[in-house]
Scaffold this motif. Sequence first.
Motif, mmCIF file in Angstrom:
data_model
loop_
_atom_site.group_PDB
_atom_site.id
_atom_site.type_symbol
_atom_site.label_atom_id
_atom_site.label_comp_id
_atom_site.label_asym_id
_atom_site.label_seq_id
_atom_site.Cartn_x
_atom_site.Cartn_y
_atom_site.Cartn_z
ATOM 1 N N THR A 1 31.199 22.640 -4.318
ATOM 2 C CA THR A 1 31.472 23.905 -4.976
ATOM 3 C C THR A 1 30.963 23.788 -6.409
ATOM 4 O O THR A 1 30.758 22.684 -6.916
ATOM 5 C CB THR A 1 32.971 24.272 -4.949
ATOM 6 O OG1 THR A 1 33.140 25.609 -5.425
ATOM 7 C CG2 THR A 1 33.805 23.331 -5.794
ATOM 8 N N THR B 1 32.683 16.573 3.530
ATOM 9 C CA THR B 1 32.716 17.120 2.174
ATOM 10 C C THR B 1 31.993 18.458 2.129
ATOM 11 O O THR B 1 31.109 18.730 2.936
ATOM 12 C CB THR B 1 32.060 16.165 1.160
ATOM 13 O OG1 THR B 1 30.696 15.967 1.522
ATOM 14 C CG2 THR B 1 32.779 14.841 1.096
ATOM 15 N N GLU B 2 32.409 19.269 1.173
ATOM 16 C CA GLU B 2 31.713 20.502 0.858
ATOM 17 C C GLU B 2 31.640 20.585 -0.659
ATOM 18 O O GLU B 2 32.553 20.155 -1.349
ATOM 19 C CB GLU B 2 32.416 21.733 1.446
ATOM 20 C CG GLU B 2 33.793 22.012 0.872
ATOM 21 C CD GLU B 2 34.475 23.227 1.477
ATOM 22 O OE1 GLU B 2 33.974 23.780 2.463
ATOM 23 O OE2 GLU B 2 35.523 23.621 0.941
ATOM 24 N N THR C 1 36.701 19.077 -0.911
ATOM 25 C CA THR C 1 35.844 19.930 -1.712
ATOM 26 C C THR C 1 35.560 19.172 -3.000
ATOM 27 O O THR C 1 36.487 18.683 -3.644
ATOM 28 C CB THR C 1 36.521 21.278 -2.021
ATOM 29 O OG1 THR C 1 36.883 21.895 -0.778
ATOM 30 C CG2 THR C 1 35.594 22.204 -2.782
#
Length: 81
Positions: free
Chosen positions: A42, A39-40, A71
Motif C-alpha cells: 500500500t 503480502t500486499e 499489508t
Amino acid sequence: MGERPEACSLREEAPPDVLGLELKDAEALLKERRLAYRTEKTASPRGSGEEVPGTVRVVRQRETPEGLLLTVCMAPDAFRE
C-alpha cells in the motif's frame, strides 16, 4: 466427586504479532514458525510516485483461511530520525 477434566483447546496457537516490524524480520519470524503468509503493498494516494529511501514495514496483519495477510508500505528513513 470426580476431578474435572482440563479444558482442551483445539485452536492452534495464535500467530505472532508482526505489526510495525520490518518486512524482512516479520518474514523470518513467520518462516521460523512455518506459518503461511502473503503480502500486499500500500502507499499514500498522494505520493509522488518516486522511490523514497526507507524500510518496508508491516502496517496491517489479518488472518485469512489461507494464512496471514500482511499489508506493507515503505516507511521513509526520515521518520527514524
